[in-house]
Scaffold this active site. Structure first.
Site, mmCIF file in Angstrom:
data_model
loop_
_atom_site.group_PDB
_atom_site.id
_atom_site.type_symbol
_atom_site.label_atom_id
_atom_site.label_comp_id
_atom_site.label_asym_id
_atom_site.label_seq_id
_atom_site.Cartn_x
_atom_site.Cartn_y
_atom_site.Cartn_z
ATOM 1 N N THR A 66 -3.585 28.625 34.120
ATOM 2 C CA THR A 66 -4.934 29.140 34.372
ATOM 3 C C THR A 66 -5.650 29.410 33.049
ATOM 4 O OG1 THR A 66 -4.278 30.016 36.511
ATOM 5 C CG2 THR A 66 -6.199 31.025 35.509
ATOM 6 N N GLU A 80 -6.289 22.180 38.681
ATOM 7 C CA GLU A 80 -5.212 22.586 39.583
ATOM 8 C C GLU A 80 -4.329 23.514 38.774
ATOM 9 O OE1 GLU A 80 -2.214 23.319 41.234
ATOM 10 O OE2 GLU A 80 -1.468 21.284 40.946
ATOM 11 N N GLU A 115 2.224 35.115 37.630
ATOM 12 C CA GLU A 115 3.038 33.927 37.863
ATOM 13 C C GLU A 115 4.202 33.921 36.859
ATOM 14 O OE1 GLU A 115 1.143 30.160 36.855
ATOM 15 O OE2 GLU A 115 1.998 29.288 38.660
ATOM 16 N N CYS A 160 3.808 24.959 40.765
ATOM 17 C CA CYS A 160 2.589 25.776 40.886
ATOM 18 C C CYS A 160 2.461 26.395 42.274
ATOM 19 C CB CYS A 160 1.365 24.947 40.548
ATOM 20 S SG CYS A 160 1.328 23.400 41.428
ATOM 21 N N GLY A 177 -2.279 22.599 35.098
ATOM 22 C CA GLY A 177 -1.555 23.401 34.116
ATOM 23 C C GLY A 177 -1.863 24.867 34.293
ATOM 24 N N LYS A 197 -2.945 12.266 29.203
ATOM 25 C CA LYS A 197 -2.074 12.903 28.215
ATOM 26 C C LYS A 197 -0.936 13.629 28.929
ATOM 27 C CE LYS A 197 -1.907 16.836 26.215
ATOM 28 N NZ LYS A 197 -0.433 16.983 26.168
ATOM 29 N N VAL A 254 -5.451 27.792 30.161
ATOM 30 C CA VAL A 254 -6.007 26.550 29.597
ATOM 31 C C VAL A 254 -7.111 26.012 30.518
ATOM 32 C CG1 VAL A 254 -5.490 24.172 28.927
ATOM 33 C CG2 VAL A 254 -3.942 25.998 28.271
ATOM 34 N N GLY A 255 -6.942 26.186 31.821
ATOM 35 C CA GLY A 255 -8.000 25.782 32.758
ATOM 36 C C GLY A 255 -9.316 26.470 32.426
HETATM 37 P P1 NAI Z 1 -0.348 24.494 29.565
HETATM 38 O O1 NAI Z 1 -1.431 24.759 30.506
HETATM 39 O O2 NAI Z 1 -0.507 24.948 28.160
HETATM 40 O O3 NAI Z 1 -0.014 22.927 29.508
HETATM 41 C C1 NAI Z 1 -0.410 21.977 30.453
HETATM 42 C C2 NAI Z 1 -1.000 20.769 29.753
HETATM 43 O O4 NAI Z 1 -2.202 21.122 29.088
HETATM 44 C C3 NAI Z 1 -0.122 20.144 28.699
HETATM 45 O O5 NAI Z 1 -0.274 18.741 28.726
HETATM 46 C C4 NAI Z 1 -0.690 20.693 27.398
HETATM 47 O O6 NAI Z 1 -0.448 19.884 26.282
HETATM 48 C C5 NAI Z 1 -2.160 20.719 27.719
HETATM 49 N N1 NAI Z 1 -2.957 21.683 26.939
HETATM 50 C C6 NAI Z 1 -2.556 22.830 26.366
HETATM 51 N N2 NAI Z 1 -3.594 23.423 25.750
HETATM 52 C C7 NAI Z 1 -4.669 22.636 25.943
HETATM 53 C C8 NAI Z 1 -6.042 22.714 25.576
HETATM 54 N N3 NAI Z 1 -6.504 23.741 24.863
HETATM 55 N N4 NAI Z 1 -6.875 21.739 25.960
HETATM 56 C C9 NAI Z 1 -6.434 20.720 26.702
HETATM 57 N N5 NAI Z 1 -5.148 20.576 27.063
HETATM 58 C C10 NAI Z 1 -4.272 21.526 26.708
HETATM 59 O O7 NAI Z 1 0.977 25.108 30.150
HETATM 60 P P2 NAI Z 1 2.256 25.600 29.318
HETATM 61 O O8 NAI Z 1 1.879 26.421 28.146
HETATM 62 O O9 NAI Z 1 3.091 24.429 29.072
HETATM 63 O O10 NAI Z 1 2.902 26.582 30.391
HETATM 64 C C11 NAI Z 1 2.532 27.952 30.407
HETATM 65 C C12 NAI Z 1 2.413 28.467 31.809
HETATM 66 O O11 NAI Z 1 1.439 27.716 32.501
HETATM 67 C C13 NAI Z 1 3.636 28.312 32.663
HETATM 68 O O12 NAI Z 1 4.579 29.306 32.442
HETATM 69 C C14 NAI Z 1 3.028 28.387 34.025
HETATM 70 O O13 NAI Z 1 2.771 29.722 34.377
HETATM 71 C C15 NAI Z 1 1.726 27.654 33.860
HETATM 72 N N6 NAI Z 1 1.811 26.244 34.268
HETATM 73 C C16 NAI Z 1 1.319 25.896 35.473
HETATM 74 C C17 NAI Z 1 1.444 24.602 35.913
HETATM 75 C C18 NAI Z 1 0.935 24.180 37.234
HETATM 76 O O14 NAI Z 1 1.434 23.201 37.779
HETATM 77 N N7 NAI Z 1 -0.061 24.809 37.772
HETATM 78 C C19 NAI Z 1 2.133 23.603 35.128
HETATM 79 C C20 NAI Z 1 2.539 24.035 33.834
HETATM 80 C C21 NAI Z 1 2.391 25.323 33.454
#
Ligand code: NAI
Length: 772
Positions: free
Chosen positions: A242, A262, A388, A296, A240, A189, A244-245
Site C-alpha cells: 500500500t 492491487e 498486514e 495479499c 504490491g 518489471k 508504494v501504491g
Molecule cells: P513493494 O511494494 O516495495 O514491491 C512491489 C514491487 O514494486 C516490486 O517490483 C518493487 O521493485 C516495486 N517498487 C518498489 N518501490 C517502488 C517505487 N517507488 N515505484 C515503483 N515501483 C516500486 O513490496 P515489498 O517491499 O517487496 O514488500 C513489503 C510489503 O508489501 C510486504 O510485507 C507486504 O505487506 C506488501 N506486499 C503486498 C503484496 C500484494 O500482493 N499486495 C505483494 C508484495 C508485498
C-alpha cells in the site's frame, strides 16, 4: 530415511523435485537475469543477486534497470503497439501459443518459481503455473472476441506493469495477458527478489511469435519501478504494498496515465458456529499458510463465533502441528521459506512487538523460515489485527452475533477479500453483501480464476483483474476528447449592486437548504451585467456536513433498482413540468440560447438512467471448480463530483443520474460561473421523494473544495468534469485514502453509458459452492 524408518514412524519420506534442469537453464544463459527489450536480451549485468531463500544459494545476477534502459523499453513498446492493436484474431493465436508453450515448460517454470521464491513446489506446480496458463488461454479468447464483441473500445497504448515477489509468474500473467489481448504492448518489471520465471517467459514469447517490442521485461528494484512510473506510458498497473501504491498514485497524479492498484489486505476469515468445523479448519491451511501467508488476500484475521472458539482453536492447533515445513523442493512440504531475510525480519519483529493475546507457534527449520503461528484472544483494534503481517501468522478474535461479525470484519483499512463459513445458506448469503471487500468466498478461500474479477476497495486499491471487468483496465472508449473551453464569467460594470430582495441561494445538504458556514456568497450576473442573484460559497466545513449527510443516507444504497428508477422518473417528470423556467434561467446565466435543448437533454438523461437503474445486472462466471463466481454490481457509496461548468443544468444531471441509478449518494459542486440552475434544482429534488442526504449540492470555487473532497475519509470516489485545473490535486490528495477518482485532465468528451456504469459501481466477486 529408510523404508523401514518410514514404516516405523509413519512419517513421509523425502520426495525432492529435481532442480538440475532449472539450474542448467540459468547456467546456459550466463547466470544473469536482465532486460528483454524489443525481442532481444539487452544489458545483461549482475548488479545484484537473486537467491534461493530456502538455502541462501545464489541463483543469478540481476540487472538493475536504469532510466535510459526503461525509456528504451518503452520506446520499443510504443513502436510495436499500432501494428499489434490491428487484429484481435492474430493476437489470439499468439496468446494461445504462449499458453501452449507455458504448458510444455510447466515443470521448468514450477521448479524455477520454487527456487526463486521458496514456495513449496506443490503450490508452484499445482496452483501458480496452471493458473498462469489458464489466464493466457482465457485471454486468448478475449483477444479473439474483441473486434466483434467490443467494437466501441480501443487499447490504451503502452502499459507499464510492476509486480511483486509472492506470485511472480502468476502476477506476470494477470498483467500481461489482458493487456496484450486488448491490443496494448507492455513493459513489465518483476520484483527484485524474483525475476527468474519472467526470463523463461521472455523466451516463450520469442518462441510463440510475439512480435519484437510487444512484451518487454526490465529487471531491477524500486528505483527501476519508479523510472517506469515516470516514463512515457499510458497506464501503470501495480501490485504490491500500500505504501508504494500511494507513492505511485501521487507520482501519476495529473499525468493522464491510467492506474490500477492491487494492494494489501487483512482479510477476515469468519467462522459461524453452524459451520462444518473440520472443513473450516482445513480451509485455514489454504487461507494463511498457502505461500507462507505471503498472499495479499490471505485469510489472516480469524473471527470465530464464541460458542465454538475453544473447539476450533484446539482442532486448528492439532492441524498446525501436522504441517510440514522445510525444503520447498520436497513435494511433501506444506509451508516453505520466506522470500527474503528482510521479509523474515519484518514478520519476526511485528510478532515480537506484540504483547497481546496468546501465541501458539510450531517449530521451523533454521534459515529463512518463519513458523506457522496462531495468536488468539486479540481485540479488533490490536495492531496485529489491523496491520498486514504478510507471513504465516494468523491472528484471531471471537464474536457473538452475525451483526458483530460484520462489524469486526469491516473494521479495517483494507477491503480485498473475506471468507464466510456456515452451513446455513441464508446466513452466508446475508453476510456476503454486508462485507466491505472486493471478493467474498463462501465456504472456501483463496479461490482465483481468469474468468472472475479480482481486486479490492478502500486501501486495498482499485481496479479489477480477470473477467470482462478486468478488460476495462486495458481499454478506453473510442474517440478523442476535446480541450475544455473555460466559460466566460459575466460581471457588472457598476461593481456589485445591492440586492433589494435577498436572492442568495443557499447550499443543499441533507435534504435542507443550509447557509454556508463561512457566510460568504458570490454575485451572479447575466450577460448585460444585471444581477441575477447570489450563490453561497461553500467551504471545507460545508463539505464535511455534506459527507455526513451522505453517510446518514446509506439506506439509499440498499434500495432496489426498481425504487430508484421510479424516483429518477419522478425527477424527470418534475423537471419536465418546469422546463420553460429552467430554459429561461440557463439562457440568462450563459447568455446563450441553448437553454431549452439543455433541459430536454437533462430530462432524457434522467429517463435513460431511470431505465438503467434496474438493468445493470451482474454475471455468473463459469469457473473451473465446483462453484460459481457471482459478479455483483454494488454501488461505490458516496461520490463527490465537481461538475462541468459550461452546462449549468446538464453539468449536474449528467453525473447525478447514473450515480443515483447505481445506488450511490452524491455531493455535487455546481458550475462555478453559472450556479443558479443547480440551486433552482433543489425544489425539484424536494418534490421528487429523493431521501435527504442522497443528493447534496454545494456552490463555490472548485479549486478550494477539490483537495478536501479528495482527502475526505467518508467520500468513496471523486469525479471531476470541471473546467478548473483540479485533476492533479484530486489524484494526488486521493492517495491518502486511495479512493477511486475519475478526472478530465482539462478535456471534455461525452462518455458512453458503459463507462458511467463502470465508474458508478464496484464489482464484488462472490464465490459460492454450486453443482457437483
Ligand atoms: P513493494 O511494494 O516495495 O514491491 C512491489 C514491487 O514494486 C516490486 O517490483 C518493487 O521493485 C516495486 N517498487 C518498489 N518501490 C517502488 C517505487 N517507488 N515505484 C515503483 N515501483 C516500486 O513490496 P515489498 O517491499 O517487496 O514488500 C513489503 C510489503 O508489501 C510486504 O510485507 C507486504 O505487506 C506488501 N506486499 C503486498 C503484496 C500484494 O500482493 N499486495 C505483494 C508484495 C508485498
Amino acid at each position: 530415511m529408510t523404508v523401514k524408518d518410514i514404516f516405523d514412524t509413519m512419517d513421509y519420506g523425502p520426495a525432492p523435485e529435481d532442480a538440475s534442469d532449472a539450474r542448467a537453464w540459468i547456467e546456459a544463459r550466463g547466470g544473469i537475469a536482465g532486460h528483454f527489450i524489443g525481442g532481444t536480451w539487452d544489458a545483461m549485468r549482475a548488479d545484484f543477486d537473486t537467491t534461493n531463500p530456502a538455502t541462501g544459494e545464489r541463483l543469478a545476477g540481476v540487472t538493475k534497470g536504469t532510466e535510459a534502459e526503461v525509456e528504451k523499453a518503452v520506446t520499443a513498446a510504443r513502436k510495436a503497439q499500432t501494428k499489434w492493436a490491428k487484429n484481435g484474431k492474430t493476437r489470439a493465436r499468439v496468446l494461445y501459443a504462449i499458453a501452449r508453450l507455458m504448458q510444455k515448460n510447466a515443470r521448468l517454470l514450477a521448479v524455477m518459481e520454487t527456487l526463486d521464491t521458496g514456495k513449496p513446489i506443490r503450490e508452484a506446480r499445482d496452483i501458480d503455473v496452471p493458473l498462469a496458463i489458464r489466464h493466457f488461454y482465457h485471454h486468448a479468447g478475449f483477444a479473439q472476441l474483441m473486434d466483434d464483441e467490443m467494437p466501441d473500445v480501443e487499447p490504451l497504448g503502452v502499459c507499464g506493469q510492476i509486480i511483486p515477489w509472492n506470485f511472480p509468474l502468476l502476477m506476470l500473467a494477470w498483467k500481461i495477458a489482458p493487456a496484450l489481448a486488448m491490443g496494448n504492448t507492455v513493459v513489465l518489471k518483476p520484483a527484485e527478489y524474483t525475476p527468474m520465471t519472467a526470463m523463461i517467459f521472455a523466451e516463450i514469447c520469442t518462441q510463440a511469435g510475439v512480435p519484437p517490442g510487444v512484451v518487454n521485461i526490465v529487471t531491477g528494484d524500486g528505483e527501476t519501478g519508479a523510472a517506469l512510473v515516470n516514463a512515457n506510458v499510458d497506464k501503470i498497473a501495480f501490485t504490491g504494498s500500500t505504501a508504494v501504491g500511494r507513492l505511485i498514485r501521487e507520482q501519476t497524479a495529473g499525468t493522464g496515465k491510467a492506474l490500477s492498484l492491487e494492494l494489501g489486505g487483512k482479510s477476515p476469515y469468519i467462522v459461524f458456529e453452524d459451520a462444518d468445523i473440520d472443513s473450516a479448519v482445513e480451509g485455514l491451511v489454504d487461507a494463511i499458510w498457502f505461500n507462507g501467508g505471503q498472499v495479499c488476500c490471505a485469510g489472516s484475521r480469524l473471527l470465530v463465533q464464541e460458542g465454538i472458539a475453544e473447539t476450533f482453536y484446539a482442532k486448528l492447533k492439532a492441524h498446525m502441528d501436522a504441517l510440514r515445513m522445510g525444503d520447498p523442493l520436497d513435494k511433501c512440504i506444506d509451508v516453505g521459506a520466506i522470500v527474503d531475510p528482510s521479509q523474515l525480519d519484518r514478520i519476526s519483529s511485528m510478532v515480537a512487538q506484540n504483547t497481546a493475546g496468546d501465541t501458539y507457534q510450531c517449530g521451523a527449520p533454521d534459515g529463512c523460515f518463519y513458523p506457522p503461528t496462531l495468536i488468539t484472544g486479540l481485540a479488533p483494534s490490536d495492531t496485529l489485527m489491523q496491520e498486514e503481517i504478510f507471513g504465516p501468522v494468523l491472528v484471531a478474535t471471537t464474536f457473538r452475533t452475525p451483526a458483530e461479525a460484520v462489524e469486526v470484519a469491516n473494521n479495517t483499512r483494507y477491503g480485498l477479500a473475506a471468507s464466510v463459513w456456515s452451513e446455513n445458506i441464508n446466513l452466508a448469503l446475508d453476510i456476503a453483501p454486508k462485507l466491505v471487500s472486493g471478493i467474498v468466498w463462501i465456504n472456501g478461500t483463496n479461490m482465483m480464476d481468469a474468468a472472475a474479477g479480482f481486486g479490492g476497495v478502500r486501501e486495498s486499491g482499485f481496479g479489477r483483474e480477470g473477467g470482462w471487468e478486468g478488460l476495462q483496465g486495458y481499454t478506453k472508449p473510442r474517440g478523442k476528447p476535446t480541450p475544455l473551453k473555460t466559460p466566460v464569467t459575466f460581471t457588472s460594470d457598476d461593481g456589485t449592486p445591492a440586492d433589494p430582495l435577498d436572492r442568495t441561494a443557499k447550499l443543499y445538504i441533507g435534504g435542507k437548504q443550509a447557509r454556508p458556514d463561512g457566510g460568504y456568497s458570490q454575485p451572479v450576473f447575466n450577460k448585460s451585467g444585471q444581477l441575477l442573484g447570489h450563490a453561497s460559497i461553500a467551504n471545507r466545513k460545508d463539505l464535511r456536513n455534506a459527507a455526513e449527510a451522505m453517510a446518514a443516507a446509506k439506506g439509499w444504497s440498499k434500495t432496489s433498482g426498481h425504487l430508484r428508477a421510479q424516483i429518477l422518473y419522478y425527477i424527470g417528470e418534475n423537471l419536465s413540468a418546469r422546463a420553460d423556467e429552467f430554459a429561461t434561467r440557463i439562457n440568462a446565466l450563459t447568455g446563450g440560447r441553448n437553454g431549452k435543448a439543455e433541459v430536454e437533454t437533462a430530462i432524457d438523461h434522467l429517463f435513460t438512467w431511470a431505465a438503467w437503474a434496474d438493468k445493470h445486472d451482474g454475471a455468473a462466471k463459469g469457473v473451473p471448480i465446483r462453484g460459481v463466481a457471482l459478479a455483483m454490481n454494488e454501488p461505490i457509496g458516496s461520490i463527490g463530483v465537481l461538475t462541468d461548468d459550461t452546462r449549468p443544468l446538464m453539468g449536474l444531471i449528467e453525473p447525478l443520474a447514473p450515480a443515483l441509478a447505481m445506488g450511490n449518494r452524491l455531493t455535487a459542486v455546481a458550475s462555478h460561473p453559472f450556479p443558479l440552475a443547480a440551486t433552482d434544482f433543489y425544489q425539484i429534488l424536494e418534490t421528487s421523494d429523493v431521501p435527504p442526504g442522497v443528493v447534496n449540492i454545494l456552490t463555490g470555487a472548485h479549486g478550494d473544495l477539490a483537495p478536501h473532497m479528495a482527502a475526505h475519509a467518508n467520500i468513496d470516489a471523486v469525479w471531476s468534469f470541471s473546467t478548473s485545473d483540479v485533476s492533479k490535486v484530486i489524484e494526488a490528495r486521493s492517495a491518502v485514502t486511495l479512493k477511486r477518482t475519475w478526472v478530465n485532465n482539462g478535456t471534455h468528451r461525452s462518455w458512453p453509458s458503459a463507462t458511467w456504469r463502470a465508474q458508478a459501481t464496484e464489482v464484488k466477486t462472490i464465490w459460492i459452492p454450486y453443482g457437483e
